[in-house]
Design a protein around this motif. Structure first.
Motif, PDB file in Angstrom:
ATOM      1  N   LYS A  63      23.106   2.494  66.077  1.00 25.21           N
ATOM      2  CA  LYS A  63      23.149   2.943  64.680  1.00 25.21           C
ATOM      3  C   LYS A  63      24.408   3.765  64.415  1.00 25.21           C
ATOM      4  O   LYS A  63      25.097   3.570  63.405  1.00 25.21           O
ATOM      5  CB  LYS A  63      21.906   3.766  64.339  1.00 25.21           C
ATOM      6  CG  LYS A  63      20.616   2.965  64.266  1.00 25.21           C
ATOM      7  CD  LYS A  63      19.446   3.850  63.864  1.00 25.21           C
ATOM      8  CE  LYS A  63      18.152   3.056  63.795  1.00 25.21           C
ATOM      9  NZ  LYS A  63      16.992   3.923  63.447  1.00 25.21           N
ATOM     10  N   GLU A  64      24.708   4.678  65.327  1.00 27.40           N
ATOM     11  CA  GLU A  64      25.914   5.495  65.185  1.00 27.40           C
ATOM     12  C   GLU A  64      27.162   4.622  65.227  1.00 27.40           C
ATOM     13  O   GLU A  64      28.112   4.828  64.464  1.00 27.40           O
ATOM     14  CB  GLU A  64      25.965   6.533  66.304  1.00 27.40           C
ATOM     15  CG  GLU A  64      27.180   7.444  66.247  1.00 27.40           C
ATOM     16  CD  GLU A  64      27.265   8.386  67.431  1.00 27.40           C
ATOM     17  OE1 GLU A  64      28.341   8.987  67.621  1.00 27.40           O
ATOM     18  OE2 GLU A  64      26.277   8.503  68.187  1.00 27.40           O
ATOM     19  N   ALA A  65      27.150   3.614  66.100  1.00 31.21           N
ATOM     20  CA  ALA A  65      28.299   2.717  66.205  1.00 31.21           C
ATOM     21  C   ALA A  65      28.540   1.982  64.893  1.00 31.21           C
ATOM     22  O   ALA A  65      29.670   1.923  64.397  1.00 31.21           O
ATOM     23  CB  ALA A  65      28.066   1.713  67.336  1.00 31.21           C
ATOM     24  N   LEU A  66      27.492   1.431  64.319  1.00 27.93           N
ATOM     25  CA  LEU A  66      27.634   0.688  63.061  1.00 27.93           C
ATOM     26  C   LEU A  66      28.022   1.605  61.911  1.00 27.93           C
ATOM     27  O   LEU A  66      28.845   1.245  61.063  1.00 27.93           O
ATOM     28  CB  LEU A  66      26.333  -0.051  62.750  1.00 27.93           C
ATOM     29  CG  LEU A  66      26.010  -1.238  63.666  1.00 27.93           C
ATOM     30  CD1 LEU A  66      24.566  -1.688  63.495  1.00 27.93           C
ATOM     31  CD2 LEU A  66      26.955  -2.398  63.408  1.00 27.93           C
ATOM     32  N   ASP A  67      27.441   2.807  61.877  1.00 27.18           N
ATOM     33  CA  ASP A  67      27.766   3.758  60.801  1.00 27.18           C
ATOM     34  C   ASP A  67      29.223   4.203  60.894  1.00 27.18           C
ATOM     35  O   ASP A  67      29.928   4.289  59.873  1.00 27.18           O
ATOM     36  CB  ASP A  67      26.844   4.978  60.875  1.00 27.18           C
ATOM     37  CG  ASP A  67      25.420   4.669  60.437  1.00 27.18           C
ATOM     38  OD1 ASP A  67      25.212   3.605  59.806  1.00 27.18           O
ATOM     39  OD2 ASP A  67      24.517   5.478  60.726  1.00 27.18           O
ATOM     40  N   THR A  68      29.678   4.506  62.103  1.00 27.40           N
ATOM     41  CA  THR A  68      31.054   4.960  62.290  1.00 27.40           C
ATOM     42  C   THR A  68      32.040   3.857  61.921  1.00 27.40           C
ATOM     43  O   THR A  68      33.064   4.119  61.283  1.00 27.40           O
ATOM     44  CB  THR A  68      31.273   5.395  63.752  1.00 27.40           C
ATOM     45  OG1 THR A  68      30.283   6.357  64.122  1.00 27.40           O
ATOM     46  CG2 THR A  68      32.651   6.022  63.930  1.00 27.40           C
ATOM     47  N   LEU A  69      31.702   2.630  62.293  1.00 30.06           N
ATOM     48  CA  LEU A  69      32.548   1.499  61.945  1.00 30.06           C
ATOM     49  C   LEU A  69      32.591   1.302  60.435  1.00 30.06           C
ATOM     50  O   LEU A  69      33.656   1.056  59.847  1.00 30.06           O
ATOM     51  CB  LEU A  69      32.015   0.240  62.629  1.00 30.06           C
ATOM     52  CG  LEU A  69      32.891  -1.008  62.621  1.00 30.06           C
ATOM     53  CD1 LEU A  69      34.222  -0.737  63.307  1.00 30.06           C
ATOM     54  CD2 LEU A  69      32.158  -2.162  63.309  1.00 30.06           C
ATOM     55  N   HIS A  70      31.449   1.442  59.786  1.00 28.99           N
ATOM     56  CA  HIS A  70      31.365   1.255  58.330  1.00 28.99           C
ATOM     57  C   HIS A  70      32.206   2.305  57.589  1.00 28.99           C
ATOM     58  O   HIS A  70      32.837   2.000  56.566  1.00 28.99           O
ATOM     59  CB  HIS A  70      29.908   1.334  57.881  1.00 28.99           C
ATOM     60  CG  HIS A  70      29.727   1.231  56.394  1.00 28.99           C
ATOM     61  ND1 HIS A  70      29.928   0.055  55.701  1.00 28.99           N
ATOM     62  CD2 HIS A  70      29.380   2.159  55.470  1.00 28.99           C
ATOM     63  CE1 HIS A  70      29.712   0.263  54.413  1.00 28.99           C
ATOM     64  NE2 HIS A  70      29.384   1.517  54.248  1.00 28.99           N
ATOM     65  N   LYS A  71      32.243   3.519  58.105  1.00 27.97           N
ATOM     66  CA  LYS A  71      33.009   4.584  57.464  1.00 27.97           C
ATOM     67  C   LYS A  71      34.517   4.377  57.573  1.00 27.97           C
ATOM     68  O   LYS A  71      35.282   4.992  56.824  1.00 27.97           O
ATOM     69  CB  LYS A  71      32.624   5.939  58.074  1.00 27.97           C
ATOM     70  CG  LYS A  71      31.202   6.392  57.746  1.00 27.97           C
ATOM     71  CD  LYS A  71      30.848   7.657  58.511  1.00 27.97           C
ATOM     72  CE  LYS A  71      29.406   8.070  58.256  1.00 27.97           C
ATOM     73  NZ  LYS A  71      29.012   9.242  59.101  1.00 27.97           N
ATOM     74  N   GLY A  72      34.936   3.538  58.506  1.00 23.41           N
ATOM     75  CA  GLY A  72      36.362   3.259  58.650  1.00 23.41           C
ATOM     76  C   GLY A  72      37.115   4.302  59.445  1.00 23.41           C
ATOM     77  O   GLY A  72      38.353   4.271  59.486  1.00 23.41           O
ATOM     78  N   SER A  73      36.397   5.202  60.104  1.00 21.85           N
ATOM     79  CA  SER A  73      37.083   6.228  60.895  1.00 21.85           C
ATOM     80  C   SER A  73      37.545   5.686  62.246  1.00 21.85           C
ATOM     81  O   SER A  73      38.322   6.341  62.949  1.00 21.85           O
ATOM     82  CB  SER A  73      36.164   7.438  61.108  1.00 21.85           C
ATOM     83  OG  SER A  73      34.953   7.059  61.723  1.00 21.85           O
ATOM     84  N   ILE A  74      37.059   4.496  62.615  1.00 25.38           N
ATOM     85  CA  ILE A  74      37.533   3.803  63.807  1.00 25.38           C
ATOM     86  C   ILE A  74      37.867   2.370  63.408  1.00 25.38           C
ATOM     87  O   ILE A  74      37.423   1.876  62.365  1.00 25.38           O
ATOM     88  CB  ILE A  74      36.490   3.807  64.947  1.00 25.38           C
ATOM     89  CG1 ILE A  74      35.180   3.135  64.482  1.00 25.38           C
ATOM     90  CG2 ILE A  74      36.234   5.221  65.439  1.00 25.38           C
ATOM     91  CD1 ILE A  74      34.166   2.964  65.604  1.00 25.38           C
ATOM     92  N   ALA A  75      38.655   1.706  64.246  1.00 29.47           N
ATOM     93  CA  ALA A  75      38.991   0.311  63.976  1.00 29.47           C
ATOM     94  C   ALA A  75      37.966  -0.642  64.576  1.00 29.47           C
ATOM     95  O   ALA A  75      37.754  -1.746  64.071  1.00 29.47           O
ATOM     96  CB  ALA A  75      40.375  -0.017  64.525  1.00 29.47           C
ATOM     97  N   LYS A  76      37.322  -0.205  65.660  1.00 30.00           N
ATOM     98  CA  LYS A  76      36.358  -1.072  66.333  1.00 30.00           C
ATOM     99  C   LYS A  76      35.406  -0.251  67.169  1.00 30.00           C
ATOM    100  O   LYS A  76      35.796   0.800  67.715  1.00 30.00           O
ATOM    101  CB  LYS A  76      37.079  -2.084  67.229  1.00 30.00           C
ATOM    102  CG  LYS A  76      36.136  -3.162  67.819  1.00 30.00           C
ATOM    103  CD  LYS A  76      36.922  -4.217  68.570  1.00 30.00           C
ATOM    104  CE  LYS A  76      36.020  -5.342  69.046  1.00 30.00           C
ATOM    105  NZ  LYS A  76      35.445  -6.108  67.931  1.00 30.00           N
ATOM    106  N   ALA A  77      34.168  -0.730  67.270  1.00 27.73           N
ATOM    107  CA  ALA A  77      33.173  -0.138  68.159  1.00 27.73           C
ATOM    108  C   ALA A  77      32.869  -1.126  69.279  1.00 27.73           C
ATOM    109  O   ALA A  77      32.735  -2.333  69.042  1.00 27.73           O
ATOM    110  CB  ALA A  77      31.891   0.180  67.393  1.00 27.73           C
ATOM    111  N   ILE A  78      32.784  -0.605  70.482  1.00 25.32           N
ATOM    112  CA  ILE A  78      32.470  -1.432  71.658  1.00 25.32           C
ATOM    113  C   ILE A  78      31.373  -0.730  72.448  1.00 25.32           C
ATOM    114  O   ILE A  78      31.451   0.472  72.704  1.00 25.32           O
ATOM    115  CB  ILE A  78      33.713  -1.671  72.526  1.00 25.32           C
ATOM    116  CG1 ILE A  78      34.693  -2.611  71.817  1.00 25.32           C
ATOM    117  CG2 ILE A  78      33.332  -2.245  73.888  1.00 25.32           C
ATOM    118  CD1 ILE A  78      35.932  -2.942  72.623  1.00 25.32           C
TER     119      ILE A  78
END
Length: 351
Positions: free
Chosen positions: A332-347
């Motif tokens: 959930k945190e990975a998808l939320d952080t990715l959605h916010k655009g603060s990272i380029a990719k979650a792995i």
């Protein structure tokens, strides 16, 4: 021997819901099957579309994840080129090997293969501790490529296919990358590696622009408004190649107007199936514009691994690329952080 149960992130298409689950480890591999202990598994933009119900996948509950690397822990009796302990990257796509498309080297157009049979979309994928994959979709890693780097093989193999389709790209060409997510950054890295310097990256989110600047390519990184201002100040200003990595219809449409006569548009970002763009056939005729769309990665995994070997940590450092790792139970945190655009990719980094 692997354990009998494992962690995974499962998607329910019926409920449009992700869940962190405990489930059985895939059965012992037989025949041409290989069991992999997953090390790294990426979250792709396609996965986000799937989660929103806007991209096709299997109706039954599904373990997503089509970008992953890991270690072989078991092989079927027919597998001769791999053994337990080998580090590998997984190509999630194949074909039926019987149709004209497959025999013609275009399995990505196969009616039952390609995107219609992808591991992580139609078969359980790599968002799990273990995944079972056909042996002909597995590539053994050379010793100098890490499992961390190899998690980027699938997206880079798609970039490699796109590169082949739009080549030659003369050094000195003016190039515009639209969208500075991970794909835009990988395109920027590849272009820089190949000697291109007249590159502009357009991205609305400041956080993503800052990530792109971390690559230290010297490319101009600007907002869409700043991009429009170039044409406003000089009606003749344009670019020779646009690589759209945004998957955003209006951005694709707008970028067409910026292409110089004889130029090219590469549609790389995946849109939702409902997205439409409007284009004047007369404009295409008058300016002899070439539009090329890129569909996955037919036979381009070896090229991607060659790029990874050449790019190394200069270009494929996770922090520099804006990649953040998460555990499976942090999905959930990975998808939320990715959605916010603060990272380029979650792995997912999977123990």
């Amino acid at each position: 021997m692997p354990p009998t149960t494992m962690e995974a992130v499962q998607f329910s298409k019926k409920e449009l819901k992700m869940s962190h689950i405990k489930t059985s480890v895939p059965a012992t591999p037989v025949g041409d099957e290989v069991l992999i202990k997953v090390a790294y598994a990426g979250i792709c933009g396609t996965d986000v579309h799937v989660a929103h119900g806007s991209f096709p996948c299997r109706d039954a509950p599904l373990i997503l994840g089509h970008e992953f690397s890991g270690k072989v822990v078991g092989v079927g009796s027919n597998v001769k080129h791999l053994k337990p302990g080998d580090n590998v990257a997984v190509d999630p796509n194949n074909g039926c090997n019987n149709c004209d498309y497959c025999h013609g080297g275009r399995y990505h157009c196969c009616k039952v293969g390609g995107i219609n049979n992808t591991v992580g979309l139609w078969r359980d994928g790599g968002w799990a501790q273990y995944c079972k994959v056909p042996s002909d979709q597995i590539h053994k890693l050379p010793n100098n490529i890490t499992l961390e780097q190899a998690a980027l093989t699938e997206p880079l193999s798609c970039v490699s296919h796109g590169w082949d389709l739009i080549s030659p790209i003369a050094v000195g060409s003016r190039i515009l990358i639209v969208g500075a997510g991970i794909i835009g950054n990988l395109w920027a890295a590849v272009l820089h590696l190949q000697g291109h310097r007249r590159v502009i990256v357009s991205e609305p989110l400041e956080s993503r622009r800052n990530i792109t600047k971390q690559l230290e390519t010297g490319f101009e990184v600007i907002t869409p408004e700043e991009l429009r201002a170039k044409r406003t100040h000089d009606p003749e200003w344009g670019v020779d190649l646009v690589i759209d990595c945004s998957g955003y219809g209006p951005a694709i449409e707008e970028s067409l107007s910026l292409i110089n006569p004889g130029g090219k548009l590469c549609i790389f970002g995946v849109t939702s199936p409902e997205t439409k763009i409007s284009v004047s056939p007369y404009f295409l005729y008058k300016n002899e514009i070439t539009i090329t769309a890129v569909n996955i990665n037919p036979f381009s995994f070896p090229k991607a691994l060659g790029w990874i070997d050449a790019m190394g940590s200069r270009y494929l450092d996770y922090e520099r690329l804006g990649i953040k790792t998460f555990t499976l139970n942090q999905y959930k945190e990975a998808l939320d952080t990715l959605h916010k655009g603060s990272i380029a990719k979650a792995i997912f980094k999977i123990d």
